[in-house]
Design an enzyme around this catalytic site. Structure first.
Site, PDB file in Angstrom:
ATOM      1  N   GLY A 105       0.844  -1.192   0.000  1.00 57.78           N
ATOM      2  CA  GLY A 105       0.000   0.000   0.000  1.00 57.78           C
ATOM      3  C   GLY A 105       0.875   1.235   0.000  1.00 57.78           C
ATOM      4  CE  LYS A 106       5.426   4.812  -0.507  1.00 64.51           C
ATOM      5  NZ  LYS A 106       6.421   3.889  -0.015  1.00 64.51           N
ATOM      6  N   GLY A 107       0.365   5.836   0.520  1.00 69.12           N
ATOM      7  CA  GLY A 107      -0.548   6.968   0.559  1.00 69.12           C
ATOM      8  C   GLY A 107       0.193   8.264   0.420  1.00 69.12           C
TER       9      GLY A 107
END
Ligand code: GLU
Length: 415
Positions: A105-107
């Site tokens: 994931g990444k944000g």
């Protein structure tokens, strides 16, 4: 100046090239070529002048196949949906390369976070956290630090999450301050893991790190710790840079001195040594080049002029695919991001385990386990790269994609 390449196009191209090599099932290929979910949020932030500005927050969950999604949050004006999608896909491969039981994931929050006042920084992080809360959790998606996000930011997000669910839950995020459920050794883990990789590579090739000349592009958390740990292993740091300037000292410079200087003045410029241009820094005569800033700095344009024999990627995505080909043809070994900077997520996994067990490890145990994990991953990637005569990135992706594909096949009734 050519436009900056699109990071998502690069991530997809890298994936499809290896999927082709592996003869990956077409359905699986399609499935892994899109994130499982991409969330976007409007994030209002009350500024110190009493105006409210609305920023865009993003969280991309590329894969849950091997466990909860895992990856950092970056607060930077250059963040975009495509960039976050790419970074989340790279996290899926990274967690698989070092075999920690997470997906990717990444944000990001699109804002000039560095220019915010301390109070604006806290308000922005907390506002983003309140919107992120419904889509994260210790068994769903576990954020962590990335560009411009510190342990303090992690603490604010954990605090907001705890208020939402009604009790503290430190395992929702990693990279927290040690006094707030963080792991000892997490702060240094990315740079330290990179140094363990480089050291292992020299060991495996029968050479010594003693006196090897290192250039570091980018002097944030990963660059600083890489400089410090590589120095203790006998290497000599000859040049460093940050977004504001670059300093070259062919006789070597003190890593601790540079860190102190950066802490006091906010930049590397002004340190003893010769000032050089950013473009020159990457092309300096050295043994090891450590890109430790942002994406796509090593391109087809400058790759032919790079003199380092080894590139160890502390940043995510610093080398474009065309540059990779040129470097491979020139015999330059690139220890790819998904391996070289995986020390961060490895210790994030240790942090999550400690949070789940409410039992905290001494620092040395963290370092020993990190070293063991990095060495094992490096050996696996190196063996495959050498036996198949492919770039190390290709070998790392081969290992990772096979592991992820296998997890999807085992768990998912549609495959
Ligand atoms: N942001 C770091 C990375 O790109 C760390 C991620 C994590 O610890 O989850 O690997």
């Amino acid at each position: 100046m050519p436009d900056k390449p699109n990071t998502w196009d690069i991530a997809l191209r890298q994936f499809h090239e290896v999927a082709e090599l592996l003869n990956l099932d077409p359905g699986l290929r399609e499935y892994l070529s899109v994130p499982e979910a991409v969330h976007t949020f409007s994030v209002p932030v009350l500024r110190d002048n009493d105006e409210t500005h609305v920023f865009t927050g993003i969280r991309s969950q590329h894969s849950f196949a091997r466990g909860p999604a895992k990856g950092g949050l970056r607060f930077h004006p250059g963040v975009s949906i495509d960039e976050v999608k790419a970074l989340s896909m790279w996290m899926t491969w990274k967690t698989a390369v070092v075999n920690v039981p997470f997906g990717g994931g990444k944000g990001g929050l699109i804002c000039d976070y560095k220019s915010f006042s301390p109070r604006e920084k806290e308000r922005a992080a907390r506002s983003f956290a309140r919107r992120l809360t419904p889509v994260i959790g210790p068994e769903i998606d576990i954020p962590a630090p990335d560009v411009n996000t510190t342990p303090e930011v992690m603490a604010w997000i954990a605090d907001e999450y705890g208020h939402y669910i009604g009790h503290p839950e430190p395992a929702v995020i990693t990279g927290k301050p040690v006094d707030f459920g963080g792991s000892r050794g997490r702060d240094s883990a990315t740079g330290r893991g990179l140094a363990y990789c480089v050291d292992r590579y020299y060991h495996n090739t029968g050479k010594s790190l003693e006196g090897q000349r290192v250039v570091i592009q980018g002097f944030g958390n990963a660059g600083q710790w890489a400089a410090k740990v590589l120095t203790t292993m006998g290497a000599t740091i000859i040049a460093i840079s940050d977004s504001r300037g670059a300093v070259y000292a062919p006789e070597g410079l003190s890593a601790t001195g540079a860190i102190q200087h950066k802490l006091e003045s906010g930049q590397v410029a002004g340190m003893p040594g010769e000032e050089v241009k950013h473009e020159e820094l990457l092309e300096l005569d050295c043994d090891i080049l450590v890109p430790a800033a942002l994406e796509s700095v090593i391109t087809a344009e400058n790759a032919p002029r790079i003199k380092a024999k080894l590139i160890a990627e502390a940043a995510n995505g610093p080398t474009t695919p065309d540059a990779d080909t040129i470097l491979h043809d020139r015999g330059v070994v690139v220890i790819p991001d998904v391996l070289a900077n995986a020390g961060g997520v490895t210790v994030s996994y240790f942090e999550w385990v400690q949070n789940r067990q409410r039992y905290y490890w001494p620092e040395q145990k963290v370092f020993d386990r990190l070293q063991k994990g990095m060495r094992q991953a490096l050996d696996e990637v190196q063996d495959l790269a050498e036996s198949k005569n492919v770039p190390w990135r290709t070998a790392a992706y081969m290992l990772a994609i096979q592991r992820v594909a296998h997890a999807v096949e085992v768990n998912h009734p549609d495959f």
